[in-house]
Design an enzyme around this catalytic site. Structure first.
Site, PDB file in Angstrom:
ATOM      1  N   SER A 209      35.174  51.618  14.849  1.00  0.00           N
ATOM      2  CA  SER A 209      35.011  51.705  16.305  1.00  0.00           C
ATOM      3  C   SER A 209      35.973  52.745  16.855  1.00  0.00           C
ATOM      4  O   SER A 209      37.139  52.814  16.432  1.00  0.00           O
ATOM      5  CB  SER A 209      35.299  50.350  16.969  1.00  0.00           C
ATOM      6  OG  SER A 209      34.392  49.369  16.521  1.00  0.00           O
ATOM      7  N   HIS A 223      32.454  57.090  23.116  1.00  0.00           N
ATOM      8  CA  HIS A 223      32.536  55.838  22.354  1.00  0.00           C
ATOM      9  C   HIS A 223      31.661  55.947  21.120  1.00  0.00           C
ATOM     10  O   HIS A 223      30.598  56.591  21.143  1.00  0.00           O
ATOM     11  CB  HIS A 223      32.069  54.663  23.207  1.00  0.00           C
ATOM     12  CG  HIS A 223      31.644  53.468  22.405  1.00  0.00           C
ATOM     13  ND1 HIS A 223      30.315  53.174  22.149  1.00  0.00           N
ATOM     14  CD2 HIS A 223      32.365  52.500  21.778  1.00  0.00           C
ATOM     15  CE1 HIS A 223      30.234  52.079  21.420  1.00  0.00           C
ATOM     16  NE2 HIS A 223      31.460  51.654  21.180  1.00  0.00           N
ATOM     17  N   ASN A 225      30.552  53.453  17.425  1.00  0.00           N
ATOM     18  CA  ASN A 225      30.717  52.278  16.570  1.00  0.00           C
ATOM     19  C   ASN A 225      29.584  52.240  15.559  1.00  0.00           C
ATOM     20  O   ASN A 225      28.415  52.344  15.934  1.00  0.00           O
ATOM     21  CB  ASN A 225      30.718  50.989  17.392  1.00  0.00           C
ATOM     22  CG  ASN A 225      30.723  49.741  16.527  1.00  0.00           C
ATOM     23  OD1 ASN A 225      29.676  49.260  16.105  1.00  0.00           O
ATOM     24  ND2 ASN A 225      31.900  49.229  16.259  1.00  0.00           N
ATOM     25  N   TYR A 226      29.942  52.120  14.286  1.00  0.00           N
ATOM     26  CA  TYR A 226      28.937  51.907  13.237  1.00  0.00           C
ATOM     27  C   TYR A 226      29.428  50.779  12.359  1.00  0.00           C
ATOM     28  O   TYR A 226      30.608  50.744  11.974  1.00  0.00           O
ATOM     29  CB  TYR A 226      28.696  53.189  12.431  1.00  0.00           C
ATOM     30  CG  TYR A 226      27.977  54.232  13.263  1.00  0.00           C
ATOM     31  CD1 TYR A 226      26.612  54.117  13.529  1.00  0.00           C
ATOM     32  CD2 TYR A 226      28.671  55.307  13.822  1.00  0.00           C
ATOM     33  CE1 TYR A 226      25.953  55.054  14.323  1.00  0.00           C
ATOM     34  CE2 TYR A 226      28.023  56.241  14.613  1.00  0.00           C
ATOM     35  CZ  TYR A 226      26.658  56.101  14.859  1.00  0.00           C
ATOM     36  OH  TYR A 226      26.010  57.011  15.661  1.00  0.00           O
ATOM     37  N   ARG A 227      28.519  49.844  12.034  1.00  0.00           N
ATOM     38  CA  ARG A 227      28.935  48.600  11.397  1.00  0.00           C
ATOM     39  C   ARG A 227      27.880  48.104  10.404  1.00  0.00           C
ATOM     40  O   ARG A 227      26.708  48.483  10.466  1.00  0.00           O
ATOM     41  CB  ARG A 227      29.188  47.529  12.455  1.00  0.00           C
ATOM     42  CG  ARG A 227      27.968  47.276  13.330  1.00  0.00           C
ATOM     43  CD  ARG A 227      28.300  46.488  14.582  1.00  0.00           C
ATOM     44  NE  ARG A 227      27.140  46.320  15.460  1.00  0.00           N
ATOM     45  CZ  ARG A 227      26.772  47.206  16.379  1.00  0.00           C
ATOM     46  NH1 ARG A 227      27.487  48.313  16.539  1.00  0.00           N
ATOM     47  NH2 ARG A 227      25.710  46.998  17.128  1.00  0.00           N
ATOM     48  N   ARG A 381      42.300  40.138  15.981  1.00  0.00           N
ATOM     49  CA  ARG A 381      43.430  40.981  16.369  1.00  0.00           C
ATOM     50  C   ARG A 381      43.113  41.567  17.747  1.00  0.00           C
ATOM     51  O   ARG A 381      42.448  42.605  17.870  1.00  0.00           O
ATOM     52  CB  ARG A 381      43.669  42.082  15.338  1.00  0.00           C
ATOM     53  CG  ARG A 381      45.015  42.787  15.511  1.00  0.00           C
ATOM     54  CD  ARG A 381      45.292  43.735  14.352  1.00  0.00           C
ATOM     55  NE  ARG A 381      46.679  44.148  14.326  1.00  0.00           N
ATOM     56  CZ  ARG A 381      47.146  45.256  14.930  1.00  0.00           C
ATOM     57  NH1 ARG A 381      46.325  46.020  15.621  1.00  0.00           N
ATOM     58  NH2 ARG A 381      48.428  45.577  14.841  1.00  0.00           N
ATOM     59  N   VAL A 382      43.601  40.915  18.762  1.00  0.00           N
ATOM     60  CA  VAL A 382      43.217  41.226  20.133  1.00  0.00           C
ATOM     61  C   VAL A 382      43.589  42.656  20.520  1.00  0.00           C
ATOM     62  O   VAL A 382      42.830  43.349  21.207  1.00  0.00           O
ATOM     63  CB  VAL A 382      43.859  40.221  21.107  1.00  0.00           C
ATOM     64  CG1 VAL A 382      43.544  40.584  22.551  1.00  0.00           C
ATOM     65  CG2 VAL A 382      43.383  38.810  20.788  1.00  0.00           C
ATOM     66  N   GLU A 383      44.750  43.125  20.086  1.00  0.00           N
ATOM     67  CA  GLU A 383      45.190  44.479  20.443  1.00  0.00           C
ATOM     68  C   GLU A 383      44.197  45.536  19.963  1.00  0.00           C
ATOM     69  O   GLU A 383      43.946  46.526  20.654  1.00  0.00           O
ATOM     70  CB  GLU A 383      46.571  44.754  19.848  1.00  0.00           C
ATOM     71  CG  GLU A 383      47.693  43.956  20.476  1.00  0.00           C
ATOM     72  CD  GLU A 383      47.900  44.303  21.945  1.00  0.00           C
ATOM     73  OE1 GLU A 383      47.728  45.484  22.305  1.00  0.00           O
ATOM     74  OE2 GLU A 383      48.213  43.391  22.719  1.00  0.00           O
ATOM     75  N   SER A 384      43.626  45.319  18.784  1.00  0.00           N
ATOM     76  CA  SER A 384      42.654  46.283  18.262  1.00  0.00           C
ATOM     77  C   SER A 384      41.334  46.205  19.017  1.00  0.00           C
ATOM     78  O   SER A 384      40.676  47.225  19.251  1.00  0.00           O
ATOM     79  CB  SER A 384      42.416  46.024  16.765  1.00  0.00           C
ATOM     80  OG  SER A 384      43.599  46.250  16.028  1.00  0.00           O
TER      81      SER A 384
END
Length: 421
Positions: A209, A223, A225-227, A381-384
């Site tokens: 991301s 932006h 994102n690939y998943r 991991r909220v920060e990420s």
């Protein structure tokens, strides 16, 4: 009986009873072979009341034959229990443990599970993208590597207060976990291969991301994102799988040539795999990245897709498509940021950028499924996850751009998405 048992008895096979046997041996030596000191001194010593030649009491083992008999019966019962007890069943290794072992023994090859191939690919792309963005900005990203308790982890690469990017994040995440029954039922709507009768199911998710928020209001936010997502059978084999992702451009000030270049690069990539991909996924993107409460799109779009599984194309072809899309990012965006990063701007234009960033935040926190999934994942991991939010944003009450202004033109396009190529 003791003659039959003795040849088959080995202390090494009975670790729990070894300390007890040693204790008995020490006690026997203590009270049989070594005489305890006389309480009033030994004969001939100062303080001794015993007369020379007087017979001293003998110390030995109490009831030795009885103790031997009891020991023989006890050991016999213990051996019988060991021979007749059912062996305990070991839990099957999780897919996280299987994958870790496979990487240690064989590395990652074309024959490896798709889980490992996707993980390796996004790690390679993260390094390449970060290196290129550092060249553009002139500052280094902060790299944080983290692990998850149940397997997996991630690498968060974040740049704040840079020369070009106010905030930029390029993160990868590898997640192993177990889906509860409600999640399984929800996923079966789009993936019939998932077993409807199981109460829980192991899953794997991996993705890259990225969100870049430039300082200059003339340079657009982007932006990507690939998943890849997979559920696993108890033996570790794949149960159901699918790919998802996309990329979109969010300008504060619209330059048509930028939107055209961005969309053309993506379309050319899609056309190499399937000419129906770009029009389908462009429309999907316009509908997905839409602030319903505002009645406008988040930006000028790009592509978006999800749940691409065996009903679309086979796994290898779909993986190749996702790879091509991710590799197309740098040529789609670097020429744009290079052209816009040093353009002059006013305080008023900077203020407009802050207002548009507020709209960006609204979508991510209210409508984005990826943000919701991440925050609801155990040990998230909220920060990420919240890396996607800009460093600064504004919400001005009842703000409306001037009619006929560049700001108003952007809003008009966001309310009626255009075909750029």
């Amino acid at each position: 009986m003791s003659a039959i048992i003795r040849p088959h008895l080995r202390l090494s096979s009975l670790p729990k009873f070894r300390p007890r046997l040693y204790q008995q041996i020490r006690q026997r030596r203590a009270y049989g072979d070594i005489k305890p000191p006389h309480p009033r001194g030994a004969p001939g010593q100062l303080g001794s009341t015993e007369q020379p030649g007087q017979r001293q009491p003998q110390y030995g083992v109490w009831a030795p034959k009885t103790r031997i008999a009891v020991g023989v019966v006890f050991i016999g019962a213990m051996i019988y229990s060991m021979m007749t007890e059912e062996p305990s069943k070991l839990d099957a290794p999780s897919i996280a443990e299987r994958d870790l072992l496979a990487k240690r023994e064989n590395g990652v090859t074309e024959n490896s599970p798709m889980r490992l191939r996707m993980e390796e690919f996004i790690k390679e792309q993260q390094k390449e993208i970060v290196a290129e963005l550092e060249q553009v900005d002139g500052k280094k990203f902060r790299i944080d590597t983290w692990t998850r308790e149940n397997g997996g982890g991630g690498i968060s690469s974040v740049l704040q207060d840079g020369n070009v990017f106010e905030k930029a994040g390029v993160n990868i995440s590898i997640v192993y976990g177990t889906l509860p029954r409600p999640a399984i039922e929800k996923m079966r709507v789009n993936h019939k291969a998932i077993d409807p009768d199981v109460q829980s199911l192991e899953f794997f998710a991996a993705g890259l991301s990225m969100v870049l928020h430039p300082l200059n209001p003339m340079a657009p936010t982007v932006h990507l994102n690939y998943r890849y997502f997979e559920t696993a059978n108890p033996d570790g084999s794949s149960n159901a799988w699918w790919f998802g992702g996309g990329t979109d451009l969010t300008p504060s000030y619209l330059f048509d040539e930028d939107a055209i270049h961005f969309h053309k690069t993506i379309k050319d990539t899609c056309d190499k795999h399937d000419k129906s991909y770009y029009p389908r996924f462009k429309t999907w993107c316009d509908k997905y990245f839409y602030n319903k409460h505002r009645g406008e799109a988040r930006g000028v779009g790009g592509i978006f897709f999800d749940d691409l599984d065996e009903h679309e194309k086979d796994q290898e072809n779909t993986f190749a498509f996702a790879q091509s899309c991710l590799k197309a990012f740098l040529p789609s965006y670097i020429p744009i940021i290079t052209k816009r990063k040093d353009m002059p701007y006013t305080e008023k234009e900077k203020e407009w950028q802050q207002i548009r960033r507020g709209r960006y935040v609204e979508f991510n926190l209210v409508h984005d499924r990826g943000t919701a999934f991440g925050l609801n994942t155990p040990s998230a991991r909220v920060e990420s996850i919240l890396m996607s939010l800009p460093l600064t944003a504004q919400w001005r009450y009842m703000y409306e751009p001037e009619k006929g202004s560049r700001e108003q033109r952007l809003v008009d396009v966001l309310r009626e998405p255009k075909e750029w190529v």
